[in-house]
Each structure stands twice: as C-alpha cells, then as structure tokens.
Design a protein around this motif. Structure first.
Motif, short mmCIF file in Angstrom:
data_model
loop_
_atom_site.label_atom_id
_atom_site.label_comp_id
_atom_site.label_asym_id
_atom_site.label_seq_id
_atom_site.Cartn_x
_atom_site.Cartn_y
_atom_site.Cartn_z
N LYS A 20 0.85 -1.20 0.00
CA LYS A 20 0.00 0.00 0.00
C LYS A 20 0.89 1.25 0.00
CE LYS A 20 -2.58 -1.69 3.51
NZ LYS A 20 -3.61 -1.82 4.56
N GLN A 24 1.31 4.25 -2.97
CA GLN A 24 1.12 5.68 -2.68
C GLN A 24 2.33 6.53 -3.03
OE1 GLN A 24 -2.39 5.98 -2.10
NE2 GLN A 24 -1.75 7.47 -0.59
N THR A 25 3.54 5.95 -2.88
CA THR A 25 4.76 6.77 -2.94
C THR A 25 5.72 6.42 -4.07
OG1 THR A 25 5.98 5.26 -1.50
CG2 THR A 25 4.74 7.06 -0.42
N GLN A 113 -0.66 6.73 5.43
CA GLN A 113 -0.41 8.17 5.31
C GLN A 113 0.38 8.70 6.50
OE1 GLN A 113 -1.02 10.13 2.51
NE2 GLN A 113 0.42 11.37 3.69
#
Length: 134
Positions: A20, A24-25, A113
């Motif tokens: 995940k 995202q990154t 996050q």
C-alpha cells in the motif's frame, strides 16, 4: 528523494502494508531474505512475534545491515497490550534507532499516510545526514 523500505513479514500483514505504501509513494521496497546485504540507507519495518520479540530473520538482517538503517517501525496487534509492536522498541534499543511508527496488523490507509508523514518528518529533522551510512 527515493526512500528505501526494508521489511520482514511472516503472515503477510507487513507485506500488505508495504505494498500500500509503495502504491502511494513509489518508494523502493525490499523484503528481507536470509542473504540480503543492502547498500542503500533505508527504514526497517518488521513484525512482532512470540511475546513481544524480534523475529529471528529481522535480528540476522540487523546484525549484517544495521549501519544502513535509519529508523524502525513494527506491525503488531493491540490485543498484546504493552507488547504491541514491541519488536520496534527492542531494535531501537539495540541499535540506537528511532521508532518511527507502530501499526496494527496490515495497517489502514490512514496508517500508511501517517507513516509517509513520519518519513517526511524524519527527513526534515535529519536533513541529509546520510553520509555516515555509506
């Protein structure tokens, strides 16, 4: 800046969290293997086993690669009370590393996050001190 995340996973929880994170990154992620020797500084994510212990695979990895690791985080289960994510605390003590984050099981998107934010805060605080890791 590209970050490297080295991780250890037994049941798949850390693996799911890391993927995940990568989605995202785009950060580099590398699963710990018995013969892994790293050459890039990075952050460690592991799991807690037994009664709040470090996995043997993580211990061996750190014995060989600790000089490249900037922080430690761990997955755990809050049902373990004080032993929740305790592997991070032990690695932190043994290798004088900051505990960056603890998350439950495979973590939520909010946890992902928060971890990203913690990595960014780490870089803001430490700047480019990476030369002593080479």
């Amino acid at each position: 800046m590209q970050d490297w995340i080295y991780y250890d996973s037994k049941t798949g929880n850390v693996d799911r969290f890391v993927h995940k994170l990568k989605a995202q990154t785009g950060w580099f992620v590398q699963r710990i293997t018995e013969d892994l020797s790293v050459s890039q500084p990075g952050h460690l994510i592991t799991f807690t086993t037994g009664r709040g212990e470090i996995p043997e695979s993580t211990a061996k990895f750190m014995q060989q690669n600790a000089t490249f690791i900037k922080s430690v985080s761990a997955s755990g289960n809050r049902n373990w009370g004080l032993n929740f994510g305790r592997a991070a605390d032990i690695v932190s003590t043994l290798y004088d590393l900051p505990v960056l984050f603890k998350f439950e099981l495979s973590g939520s998107m909010s946890d992902v996050q928060q971890f990203i934010n913690k990595i960014n805060e780490y870089h803001e605080y430490h700047g480019n001190e990476e030369s002593h890791y080479c």
